[in-house]
Design a protein around this motif. Sequence first.
Motif, PDB file in Angstrom:
ATOM      1  N   THR A 213      29.813   1.350  17.080  1.00  0.00           N
ATOM      2  CA  THR A 213      29.510   0.090  17.437  1.00  0.00           C
ATOM      3  C   THR A 213      28.378   0.258  17.557  1.00  0.00           C
ATOM      4  O   THR A 213      28.358  -1.485  18.245  1.00  0.00           O
ATOM      5  N   MET A 214      27.341   0.561  18.362  1.00  0.00           N
ATOM      6  CA  MET A 214      25.832   0.613  18.670  1.00  0.00           C
ATOM      7  C   MET A 214      25.559  -0.176  17.422  1.00  0.00           C
ATOM      8  O   MET A 214      24.763   0.606  16.976  1.00  0.00           O
ATOM      9  N   THR A 215      25.151  -0.869  17.939  1.00  0.00           N
ATOM     10  CA  THR A 215      24.339  -1.804  16.854  1.00  0.00           C
ATOM     11  C   THR A 215      23.467  -2.906  16.567  1.00  0.00           C
ATOM     12  O   THR A 215      21.990  -2.899  16.332  1.00  0.00           O
ATOM     13  N   CYS A 216      22.573  -3.143  18.145  1.00  0.00           N
ATOM     14  CA  CYS A 216      22.048  -3.797  18.706  1.00  0.00           C
ATOM     15  C   CYS A 216      21.112  -3.878  20.070  1.00  0.00           C
ATOM     16  O   CYS A 216      21.437  -2.424  20.383  1.00  0.00           O
ATOM     17  N   GLY A 217      20.120  -3.743  20.018  1.00  0.00           N
ATOM     18  CA  GLY A 217      19.051  -3.719  21.585  1.00  0.00           C
ATOM     19  C   GLY A 217      19.859  -4.001  22.558  1.00  0.00           C
ATOM     20  O   GLY A 217      20.495  -3.542  23.427  1.00  0.00           O
ATOM     21  N   HIS A 218      21.712  -5.235  22.566  1.00  0.00           N
ATOM     22  CA  HIS A 218      21.626  -5.120  23.836  1.00  0.00           C
ATOM     23  C   HIS A 218      23.116  -3.655  23.535  1.00  0.00           C
ATOM     24  O   HIS A 218      23.218  -3.926  25.517  1.00  0.00           O
ATOM     25  N   CYS A 219      23.027  -3.582  22.793  1.00  0.00           N
ATOM     26  CA  CYS A 219      23.835  -2.731  22.850  1.00  0.00           C
ATOM     27  C   CYS A 219      22.947  -1.307  24.132  1.00  0.00           C
ATOM     28  O   CYS A 219      23.727  -0.672  24.415  1.00  0.00           O
ATOM     29  N   VAL A 220      22.029  -1.014  23.350  1.00  0.00           N
ATOM     30  CA  VAL A 220      21.276   0.141  23.886  1.00  0.00           C
ATOM     31  C   VAL A 220      21.656  -0.229  24.881  1.00  0.00           C
ATOM     32  O   VAL A 220      21.351   0.409  26.706  1.00  0.00           O
ATOM     33  N   LYS A 221      21.325  -1.062  25.897  1.00  0.00           N
ATOM     34  CA  LYS A 221      20.990  -1.734  27.654  1.00  0.00           C
ATOM     35  C   LYS A 221      22.672  -1.207  27.577  1.00  0.00           C
ATOM     36  O   LYS A 221      22.595  -0.263  28.849  1.00  0.00           O
ATOM     37  N   ALA A 222      23.848  -1.670  27.204  1.00  0.00           N
ATOM     38  CA  ALA A 222      24.688  -1.438  27.486  1.00  0.00           C
ATOM     39  C   ALA A 222      25.072  -0.290  27.871  1.00  0.00           C
ATOM     40  O   ALA A 222      25.749   0.508  28.990  1.00  0.00           O
ATOM     41  N   VAL A 223      25.418   0.442  26.711  1.00  0.00           N
ATOM     42  CA  VAL A 223      25.336   2.212  26.917  1.00  0.00           C
ATOM     43  C   VAL A 223      24.446   3.232  27.563  1.00  0.00           C
ATOM     44  O   VAL A 223      24.954   3.658  28.625  1.00  0.00           O
ATOM     45  N   THR A 224      23.456   2.879  28.330  1.00  0.00           N
ATOM     46  CA  THR A 224      22.755   3.117  28.565  1.00  0.00           C
ATOM     47  C   THR A 224      22.862   2.770  30.826  1.00  0.00           C
ATOM     48  O   THR A 224      22.793   4.055  31.540  1.00  0.00           O
ATOM     49  N   ALA A 225      23.489   1.738  30.607  1.00  0.00           N
ATOM     50  CA  ALA A 225      24.014   1.544  31.950  1.00  0.00           C
ATOM     51  C   ALA A 225      25.001   2.041  31.861  1.00  0.00           C
ATOM     52  O   ALA A 225      25.307   2.627  33.399  1.00  0.00           O
ATOM     53  N   ALA A 226      25.682   2.303  31.371  1.00  0.00           N
ATOM     54  CA  ALA A 226      27.159   2.808  31.246  1.00  0.00           C
ATOM     55  C   ALA A 226      27.280   4.463  31.406  1.00  0.00           C
ATOM     56  O   ALA A 226      27.485   4.791  32.482  1.00  0.00           O
ATOM     57  N   ILE A 227      26.509   4.412  31.146  1.00  0.00           N
ATOM     58  CA  ILE A 227      25.766   6.376  31.475  1.00  0.00           C
ATOM     59  C   ILE A 227      25.035   6.396  33.031  1.00  0.00           C
ATOM     60  O   ILE A 227      25.938   6.971  33.426  1.00  0.00           O
ATOM     61  N   GLN A 228      24.597   5.820  33.062  1.00  0.00           N
ATOM     62  CA  GLN A 228      23.543   5.586  34.254  1.00  0.00           C
ATOM     63  C   GLN A 228      24.425   4.996  35.461  1.00  0.00           C
ATOM     64  O   GLN A 228      24.279   5.555  36.769  1.00  0.00           O
TER      65      GLN A 228
END
Length: 65
Positions: free
Chosen positions: A10-25
């Motif tokens: 479900t990771m499909t856009c730049g916003h997703c990339v930021k959200a995934v990175t933030a969640a991991i961090q």
Amino acid sequence: MSTIAFELPTMTCGHCVKAVTAAIQTVDKQAQVVIDLPTHQVRVDTGASQAQLAQALKEAGYEPA
């Protein structure tokens, strides 16, 4: 540190990339996150466990495949 990989369909856009990175961090502030958006792949160099990261991703709305 170890490298953990996830597939996040479900990771499909730049916003997703930021959200995934933030969640991991939120789990590991020092984690190195590498994302390949076209293939929906995430690689994380981290001291955290796969279960911890998977839970953070789920809470952010990204269910690992």
